[in-house]
Scaffold this active site. Structure first.
Site, PDB file in Angstrom:
ATOM      1  N   CYS A 172       0.567  -1.166   0.027  1.00  0.00           N
ATOM      2  CA  CYS A 172       0.006   0.015  -0.037  1.00  0.00           C
ATOM      3  C   CYS A 172       1.000   1.123  -0.173  1.00  0.00           C
ATOM      4  O   CYS A 172       0.994   1.624   1.100  1.00  0.00           O
ATOM      5  CB  CYS A 172      -1.027   0.105   1.090  1.00  0.00           C
ATOM      6  SG  CYS A 172      -2.331   1.424   0.986  1.00  0.00           S
ATOM      7  N   CYS A 352      -5.530   2.232  -4.773  1.00  0.00           N
ATOM      8  CA  CYS A 352      -5.097   2.787  -3.454  1.00  0.00           C
ATOM      9  C   CYS A 352      -6.009   4.156  -3.146  1.00  0.00           C
ATOM     10  O   CYS A 352      -6.151   5.081  -3.617  1.00  0.00           O
ATOM     11  CB  CYS A 352      -3.690   3.453  -3.755  1.00  0.00           C
ATOM     12  SG  CYS A 352      -2.973   4.046  -2.152  1.00  0.00           S
TER      13      CYS A 352
END
Length: 425
Positions: A172, A352
């Site tokens: 991430c 994201c």
């Protein structure tokens, strides 16, 4: 003592499909397999008793989610008909179609799926482990520390707030700055932001790897008066003295050390493939599981497949990527078992949701090469802008999609693309 090779002795058991790793990728792959063929003999190898919805930890660190809401027992998530082997893998012996567990047992397989996640290397930063969870040093990358992030954010009324990002790849890639934006938003709403100097200490050279989303992020960088320090890699922390040491890479390639004082330090550690992967025959030169980026089959061993954070594919290492990869791997395992005909292909999709303030998100979605791949029409949700609809998706929809969809084999918005050609016999 030198371990006995499985080539030299009988194995202790076997399965049609062995899955190494019971995280998001492993359970999703198992569920997708069983959804296609419930008669398969599938086993998941993972020693962890608990499973975590890690994308939720950003919101734990902002006081939106409780930590407990991101945790479930592993036993409750293993798909029906799948065996759970609560152990760790020690070594792989792909030439023998076998692996060895840390208890010495050897297991054989017809097909192997490798998705153990990655290693958070906290020890790579000198002094960090001794001060994590105290002295204002925290990280949303750990279940037990995300609540401490929120505690620190609420307590800070003035001073220096540092948010770090290590060299890529990391899981991430937007998470380091998500924590920063949500913290700044809290300070702004409570009138403290003018007395807090926020710095983003990024080892990389850009704010975000897909340029289309940078303008929206820069609006918030300016709004919160954040100082961007690129080329700064955290190498040491002195918690009691509240000093952080960075290595700065200069334009001519030389490096210098510099110290910064902090009142709050949010750390993201360097990340690598797990040690048992890096030392295995499955690894490429950099230590990652070596797979074809589209089929996700191993480049040297035809009956081995990889997905999730430990592979060498260039996609973003996110749960959204694993959600798209799992059906591809499930399909291609069944092709290898001669139960399906057409190979599936992964396009590098990753997502994201960049939490730029409480109630708004820049929803970055892209495939290989940074090509934009929005799931919704621009009139409904434009990912290049901060929107409330994207926040609603992150807060309300994605957790249910994870627990009730992805981990249960429901491939909503994740059906794999099949090749037009059948593989050679």
């Amino acid at each position: 003592m030198r371990p006995i090779s499985t080539l030299q002795r009988a194995v202790d058991g076997s399965h049609q499909v062995l899955i190494v790793g019971g995280g998001a990728a492993g359970i999703a792959a198992a569920s997708s397999l069983m959804a296609r063929d419930a008669q398969l003999d599938v086993a998941i190898i993972d020693p962890a008793p608990q499973h975590y919805y890690q994308p939720g930890w950003t919101l734990v660190g902002a006081g939106v989610f409780s930590a407990r809401s991101t945790e479930r027992s592993m036993a409750s998530l293993i798909p029906k008909g799948v065996k759970w082997i609560q152990a760790a893998v020690s070594t792989f012996e792909p030439e023998a179609n076998a692996l060895v567990l840390d208890n010495g047992q050897a297991l054989a397989y017809d097909q192997l799926i490798v998705c153990p996640g990655l290693k958070l290397d906290w020890d790579a930063i000198d002094g960090l482990n001794a001060t994590l969870g105290s002295n204002g040093v925290t990280s949303n990358y750990r279940y037990d520390l995300a609540p401490y992030t929120w505690q620190l954010v609420q307590q800070l009324k003035q001073g220096q707030a540092l948010f770090t990002q290590p060299p890529m790849p990391i899981k991430c890639a937007g998470a380091p700055q998500k924590a920063m934006y949500l913290s700044c938003d809290h300070w702004l709403r409570n009138g403290h932001l003018p007395r807090i100097n926020t710095r983003f200490m990024n080892a990389g050279a850009v704010l975000f790897g897909v340029p289309d989303y940078v303008p929206a992020l820069m609006e918030y960088v300016h709004k919160y008066a954040i100082d961007l320090d690129f080329g700064h890699n955290l190498v040491a922390v002195d918690g009691p003295a509240k000093r952080a040491t960075f290595v700065r890479t200069l334009a001519d390639g030389r490096q210098e050390h510099l110290e910064r004082r902090f009142d709050l330090l949010h750390v993201v550690p360097p990340q690598t493939a797990p040690d048992f992967i890096r030392s295995s025959p499955l690894a490429d030169a950099a230590g990652w599981v070596d797979v074809d980026p589209y089929s996700l089959r191993h480049t040297r061993f035809a009956n081995i497949h990889g997905l999730g954070d430990a592979t060498n594919t260039s996609n973003a290492k996110t749960a959204a990527a694993a959600r798209k990869q799992a059906p591809v791997v499930a399909n291609n395992v069944l092709v290898a078992l001669k139960r399906l005909q057409r190979l599936a292909q992964y396009d590098g999709y990753g997502s994201c949701p960049l939490t730029v303030e409480r109630g708004k998100i820049v929803l970055a979605e892209f495939t290989y090469g940074g090509k934009l791949a929005p799931s919704f029409a621009p009139w409904l949700l434009d990912g290049r802008k901060a929107t409330r609809r994207a926040w609603w998706l992150k807060e309300r929809i994605l957790p249910s999609l994870y627990w009730r969809g992805m981990l249960k084999g429901h491939e909503w918005l994740a059906r794999p693309t099949l090749n037009t050609d059948t593989p050679p016999a």
